[in-house]
Motif scaffolding. Structure first.
Motif, PDB file in Angstrom:
ATOM      1  N   VAL A 280     126.056  58.166 -20.334  1.00 23.96           N
ATOM      2  CA  VAL A 280     125.166  57.629 -21.364  1.00 23.96           C
ATOM      3  C   VAL A 280     125.686  58.009 -22.747  1.00 23.96           C
ATOM      4  O   VAL A 280     126.568  58.871 -22.890  1.00 23.96           O
ATOM      5  CB  VAL A 280     123.723  58.141 -21.172  1.00 23.96           C
ATOM      6  CG1 VAL A 280     123.164  57.665 -19.847  1.00 23.96           C
ATOM      7  CG2 VAL A 280     123.670  59.671 -21.243  1.00 23.96           C
ATOM      8  N   GLU A 281     125.136  57.381 -23.757  1.00 26.27           N
ATOM      9  CA  GLU A 281     125.558  57.630 -25.140  1.00 26.27           C
ATOM     10  C   GLU A 281     125.392  59.096 -25.520  1.00 26.27           C
ATOM     11  O   GLU A 281     124.500  59.786 -25.024  1.00 26.27           O
ATOM     12  CB  GLU A 281     124.743  56.751 -26.093  1.00 26.27           C
ATOM     13  CG  GLU A 281     124.957  55.259 -25.887  1.00 26.27           C
ATOM     14  CD  GLU A 281     124.025  54.419 -26.746  1.00 26.27           C
ATOM     15  OE1 GLU A 281     122.994  54.966 -27.192  1.00 26.27           O
ATOM     16  OE2 GLU A 281     124.319  53.231 -26.961  1.00 26.27           O
ATOM     17  N   PHE A 284     121.984  60.360 -26.645  1.00 24.87           N
ATOM     18  CA  PHE A 284     120.859  60.115 -25.742  1.00 24.87           C
ATOM     19  C   PHE A 284     120.107  61.422 -25.518  1.00 24.87           C
ATOM     20  O   PHE A 284     120.673  62.433 -25.128  1.00 24.87           O
ATOM     21  CB  PHE A 284     121.375  59.569 -24.414  1.00 24.87           C
ATOM     22  CG  PHE A 284     120.287  59.235 -23.432  1.00 24.87           C
ATOM     23  CD1 PHE A 284     119.555  58.065 -23.561  1.00 24.87           C
ATOM     24  CD2 PHE A 284     119.997  60.078 -22.376  1.00 24.87           C
ATOM     25  CE1 PHE A 284     118.555  57.740 -22.660  1.00 24.87           C
ATOM     26  CE2 PHE A 284     119.007  59.765 -21.473  1.00 24.87           C
ATOM     27  CZ  PHE A 284     118.281  58.594 -21.611  1.00 24.87           C
ATOM     28  N   LEU A 295     115.531  55.790 -19.227  1.00 20.40           N
ATOM     29  CA  LEU A 295     116.937  55.421 -19.104  1.00 20.40           C
ATOM     30  C   LEU A 295     117.050  53.921 -18.836  1.00 20.40           C
ATOM     31  O   LEU A 295     116.564  53.422 -17.827  1.00 20.40           O
ATOM     32  CB  LEU A 295     117.597  56.197 -17.959  1.00 20.40           C
ATOM     33  CG  LEU A 295     119.063  55.826 -17.673  1.00 20.40           C
ATOM     34  CD1 LEU A 295     119.943  56.099 -18.892  1.00 20.40           C
ATOM     35  CD2 LEU A 295     119.585  56.586 -16.457  1.00 20.40           C
ATOM     36  N   SER A 298     120.890  49.777 -21.812  1.00 20.58           N
ATOM     37  CA  SER A 298     121.412  49.788 -23.181  1.00 20.58           C
ATOM     38  C   SER A 298     122.007  51.134 -23.557  1.00 20.58           C
ATOM     39  O   SER A 298     122.842  51.223 -24.461  1.00 20.58           O
ATOM     40  CB  SER A 298     120.313  49.406 -24.173  1.00 20.58           C
ATOM     41  OG  SER A 298     119.240  50.342 -24.121  1.00 20.58           O
ATOM     42  N   GLU A 299     121.586  52.229 -22.877  1.00 13.93           N
ATOM     43  CA  GLU A 299     122.132  53.559 -23.164  1.00 13.93           C
ATOM     44  C   GLU A 299     123.374  53.870 -22.334  1.00 13.93           C
ATOM     45  O   GLU A 299     124.040  54.873 -22.561  1.00 13.93           O
ATOM     46  CB  GLU A 299     121.084  54.651 -22.898  1.00 13.93           C
ATOM     47  CG  GLU A 299     120.008  54.784 -23.959  1.00 13.93           C
ATOM     48  CD  GLU A 299     118.773  53.962 -23.646  1.00 13.93           C
ATOM     49  OE1 GLU A 299     118.025  53.640 -24.585  1.00 13.93           O
ATOM     50  OE2 GLU A 299     118.576  53.635 -22.461  1.00 13.93           O
ATOM     51  N   LYS A 317     126.366  62.903 -20.429  1.00 15.63           N
ATOM     52  CA  LYS A 317     126.747  62.337 -21.722  1.00 15.63           C
ATOM     53  C   LYS A 317     128.267  62.147 -21.791  1.00 15.63           C
ATOM     54  O   LYS A 317     129.013  62.650 -20.953  1.00 15.63           O
ATOM     55  CB  LYS A 317     126.284  63.249 -22.847  1.00 15.63           C
ATOM     56  CG  LYS A 317     124.771  63.348 -22.998  1.00 15.63           C
ATOM     57  CD  LYS A 317     124.385  64.199 -24.200  1.00 15.63           C
ATOM     58  CE  LYS A 317     122.879  64.282 -24.370  1.00 15.63           C
ATOM     59  NZ  LYS A 317     122.496  65.083 -25.569  1.00 15.63           N
TER      60      LYS A 317
END
Length: 369
Positions: A280-281, A284, A295, A298-299, A317
């Motif tokens: 994920v980004e 986040f 969740l 888009s993440e 991450k």
């Protein structure tokens, strides 16, 4: 300690106690352990025995062959397992049952629940479960690797009050007592951290087992997080077991967490293996342990590995920070598809219809552990 009021206890016995000279099974050290089990049952405490030793017990049947050959080790395990079970069975005047497990059995939720039900049924009917890793069929991918960690997984599955891990020394010392005369025994450990692991050193060299003090601490960490009192004791002396029954601490007592993990979360955290990863980004910051629906695709930056619906995945991450292990409601193929959709509205509508990406019923936060 006060007089133990355990409803259920798991005791782990290693290869050195079963077959100290690798010349078949010996009852020399097992008699006091068997007597401890008998006295526990007489006091109303249910017992599960996790016993290593099949490879060591079968080694004498292959005297001229290379013991490092994997196929030979599996054959030794197959032959030694029957001798080991027979040795234990002779020491009791009540029935026992053999349960052979692999990590694949434990990490599959349906099979894990089946194992729990089998253990409970045996205990409720007065049968002693004797658990061992199924060395005959295990591979590097499927094995737990040591029965210390297996015993902690079994203790969690069995909802035990206490886990007793037998060692060849009195417990955890601040340094190796075989090398340092001034080594001090730690009677109580309130929190397992890096300093505790630093005292453990590596695996035992030249022994007949597969673990050492480090694997025992790993097992203790698993058990105490589920609220299980854990003890490392000297299994070679009868005094250790007498002290336990009298409510005394003969070795090192690892105190359980005040707020234990729920059973399904503990299984996800300590037993289930991640089959893939969702990246994920970096910014986040959703609280995945309390609201899995936060969740969304888009993440998601990337999806690694191949996994199916219901498999355990790791969410982390971009910088490598591990967030949670969780049950995936999407396959890796489908998750890749929706995450790569340029039309965000399509992805949002798809997720609204199919549900959250990860299941909030099976999720274990890793940042807080």
């Amino acid at each position: 300690m006060s007089n133990p009021n355990w409803k259920r206890v798991v005791i782990k016995v290693g290869s050195a106690l079963i077959s100290p000279n690798q010349q078949g099974c010996s009852s020399h050290y097992l008699l006091s352990i068997a007597q401890f089990i008998v006295r526990c049952r007489a006091n109303g405490t249910q017992v599960v025995l996790v016993s290593s030793g099949s490879v060591a017990a079968g080694a004498h049947l292959f005297p001229e062959l290379e013991k490092s050959d994997i196929a030979i080790k599996k054959a030794m395990a197959a032959a030694g397992q029957t001798e080991m079970i027979a040795t234990w069975d002779r020491l009791f005047d009540f029935p026992s049952a053999q349960i052979l497990l692999t990590h694949a059995d434990l990490r599959d939720r349906e099979r894990y629940v089946s194992i729990r039900e089998t253990i409970f049924s045996l205990l409720d009917n007065g049968v002693l479960p004797i658990v061992n890793e199924n060395d005959t069929v295990t591979t590097d991918k499927l094995k737990v690797g040591d029965n210390d960690n297996l015993s902690a997984m079994v203790a969690s599955a069995a909802e035990a009050d206490a886990l007793i891990i037998c060692s060849d020394i009195d417990g955890l010392y601040d340094k190796n007592p075989h090398e340092h005369d001034d080594a001090t025994l730690l009677k109580t450990v309130d929190n397992i951290d890096a300093s505790i692991y630093a005292m453990a050193g590596g695996a035992v060299k030249g022994g007949v087992g597969t673990g050492g003090m480090r694997t025992k601490i790993e097992a203790a960490e698993k058990a105490v997080s589920h609220g299980i009192d854990t003890y490392i004791i000297n299994g070679f002396t009868e005094l250790s077991f007498n002290m336990l029954l009298n409510g005394e601490n003969p070795g090192t007592h690892f105190k359980p967490h005040a707020k234990p993990m729920q059973e399904n979360v503990h299984w996800m955290r300590h037993t289930s293996n991640a089959q893939g990863e969702v990246i994920v980004e970096g910014d986040f910051d959703a609280q995945l342990d309390s609201d899995a629906e936060q969740l969304t695709s888009s993440e998601i930056v990337d999806v690694k590995g191949e996994f199916s619906v219901g498999d355990t995945i790791l969410v982390r991450k971009e910088d490598g920070t591990k967030l949670v292990k969780a049950k995936s409601n999407y396959s890796s193929c489908l998750l890749n598809f929706i995450a790569n959709q340029e039309n965000e509205e399509f992805a949002n509508e798809f997720e609204e219809k199919t549900g959250p990406i990860i299941s909030d019923q099976h999720i274990a936060n890793l940042e807080k552990e």
